[in-house]
Motif scaffolding. Structure first.
Motif, PDB file in Angstrom:
ATOM      1  N   GLU A 120      37.275  37.090  39.879  1.00 17.61           N
ATOM      2  CA  GLU A 120      35.998  37.407  40.521  1.00 17.61           C
ATOM      3  C   GLU A 120      35.489  38.788  40.087  1.00 17.61           C
ATOM      4  OE1 GLU A 120      34.053  37.446  44.990  1.00 17.61           O
ATOM      5  OE2 GLU A 120      36.229  37.534  44.778  1.00 17.61           O
ATOM      6  N   GLN A 121      36.365  39.772  40.052  1.00 17.81           N
ATOM      7  CA  GLN A 121      35.971  41.125  39.644  1.00 17.81           C
ATOM      8  C   GLN A 121      35.507  41.135  38.183  1.00 17.81           C
ATOM      9  OE1 GLN A 121      38.939  44.161  40.154  1.00 17.81           O
ATOM     10  NE2 GLN A 121      37.879  45.562  38.790  1.00 17.81           N
ATOM     11  N   THR A 122      36.224  40.425  37.316  1.00 20.58           N
ATOM     12  CA  THR A 122      35.862  40.364  35.907  1.00 20.58           C
ATOM     13  C   THR A 122      34.496  39.716  35.729  1.00 20.58           C
ATOM     14  OG1 THR A 122      38.176  40.294  35.236  1.00 20.58           O
ATOM     15  CG2 THR A 122      36.564  39.510  33.624  1.00 20.58           C
ATOM     16  N   ASP A 123      34.225  38.660  36.483  1.00 24.15           N
ATOM     17  CA  ASP A 123      32.927  38.002  36.407  1.00 24.15           C
ATOM     18  C   ASP A 123      31.818  38.967  36.825  1.00 24.15           C
ATOM     19  OD1 ASP A 123      31.270  35.534  36.042  1.00 24.15           O
ATOM     20  OD2 ASP A 123      30.856  35.922  38.165  1.00 24.15           O
ATOM     21  N   GLY A 124      32.048  39.733  37.881  1.00 21.75           N
ATOM     22  CA  GLY A 124      31.066  40.725  38.317  1.00 21.75           C
ATOM     23  C   GLY A 124      30.836  41.794  37.263  1.00 21.75           C
ATOM     24  N   ASP A 125      31.917  42.281  36.655  1.00 24.18           N
ATOM     25  CA  ASP A 125      31.796  43.282  35.590  1.00 24.18           C
ATOM     26  C   ASP A 125      31.006  42.724  34.406  1.00 24.18           C
ATOM     27  OD1 ASP A 125      33.281  45.061  37.083  1.00 24.18           O
ATOM     28  OD2 ASP A 125      35.138  44.752  35.955  1.00 24.18           O
ATOM     29  N   TYR A 126      31.279  41.490  34.056  1.00 25.89           N
ATOM     30  CA  TYR A 126      30.582  40.848  32.945  1.00 25.89           C
ATOM     31  C   TYR A 126      29.084  40.745  33.232  1.00 25.89           C
ATOM     32  CZ  TYR A 126      28.945  37.068  29.923  1.00 25.89           C
ATOM     33  OH  TYR A 126      28.236  36.300  29.045  1.00 25.89           O
ATOM     34  N   ARG A 133      32.626  45.458  28.588  1.00 27.18           N
ATOM     35  CA  ARG A 133      33.307  46.126  29.702  1.00 27.18           C
ATOM     36  C   ARG A 133      34.430  45.292  30.293  1.00 27.18           C
ATOM     37  NH1 ARG A 133      32.925  51.243  29.869  1.00 27.18           N
ATOM     38  NH2 ARG A 133      33.402  51.097  32.051  1.00 27.18           N
ATOM     39  N   ILE A 134      34.757  44.165  29.666  1.00 23.73           N
ATOM     40  CA  ILE A 134      35.844  43.327  30.192  1.00 23.73           C
ATOM     41  C   ILE A 134      36.943  43.186  29.156  1.00 23.73           C
ATOM     42  CG2 ILE A 134      34.333  42.064  31.766  1.00 23.73           C
ATOM     43  CD1 ILE A 134      34.419  39.724  29.807  1.00 23.73           C
ATOM     44  N   SER A 135      38.121  42.847  29.621  1.00 26.14           N
ATOM     45  CA  SER A 135      39.282  42.661  28.754  1.00 26.14           C
ATOM     46  C   SER A 135      39.071  41.442  27.848  1.00 26.14           C
ATOM     47  CB  SER A 135      40.520  42.451  29.620  1.00 26.14           C
ATOM     48  OG  SER A 135      41.583  41.954  28.854  1.00 26.14           O
ATOM     49  N   PRO A 136      39.503  41.507  26.587  1.00 27.41           N
ATOM     50  CA  PRO A 136      39.386  40.348  25.697  1.00 27.41           C
ATOM     51  C   PRO A 136      40.098  39.108  26.244  1.00 27.41           C
ATOM     52  CG  PRO A 136      39.955  42.296  24.435  1.00 27.41           C
ATOM     53  CD  PRO A 136      40.042  42.677  25.897  1.00 27.41           C
TER      54      PRO A 136
END
Length: 145
Positions: A120-126, A133-136
């Motif tokens: 969820e956090q990664t989706d928000g960052d994206y 800004r997200i991990s590969p």
């Protein structure tokens, strides 16, 4: 394939009734429940507002905070329980551990993409800051439509 014996020599525990085996066992014997109001997020929109949350857990008792920021919470709990089990077994750690001993001790924790909070956090960052800004390892395939 040769059969090998596995011996459990130590215990570790992180759960809603305690963050060590001693705390958890004591709570169970006393009949204490680990169920209570949800505090990790606003649950007011949900029909159920109670859960068994882990309370009072400090990941930095087990791993550095800088490392912990790259892992999801469920991994913190698993690593803590594993560290407790190694300590409970009286096994040497760090510089006191020989190469031969290290090859005989094991704990496996795995996850392909992490837990739901990190997804969820990664989706928000994206969505807010873009793909750089997200991990590969978090990249999702592009839609074909």
């Amino acid at each position: 394939m040769t059969r090998r014996r596995v011996v459990v020599t130590g215990l570790g525990l992180v759960c809603p009734v305690g963050n060590t085996v001693a705390e958890g066992w004591s709570a169970l014997l006393a009949g204490r429940s680990g169920i209570g109001p949800i505090t990790r997020f606003d649950a007011s929109a949900f029909a159920c507002r109670f859960a068994g949350e882990v309370k009072g857990f400090n990941v930095e008792d087990y791993i550095p905070g800088k490392e912990a920021r790259h892992m999801d919470t469920f991994i913190h709990y698993g690593l803590a329980a594993a560290v407790q089990a190694v300590r409970d077994a009286g096994l040497p750690t760090g510089d006191a551990l020989t190469a031969e001993q290290a090859e005989r001790i094991g704990c496996m924790v795995g996850s392909g993409i992490g837990g739901l909070p990190m997804i969820e956090q990664t989706d928000g960052d994206y969505r807010e800051r873009g793909p750089r800004r997200i991990s590969p390892s978090s990249c999702r395939p592009r839609s074909s439509t």
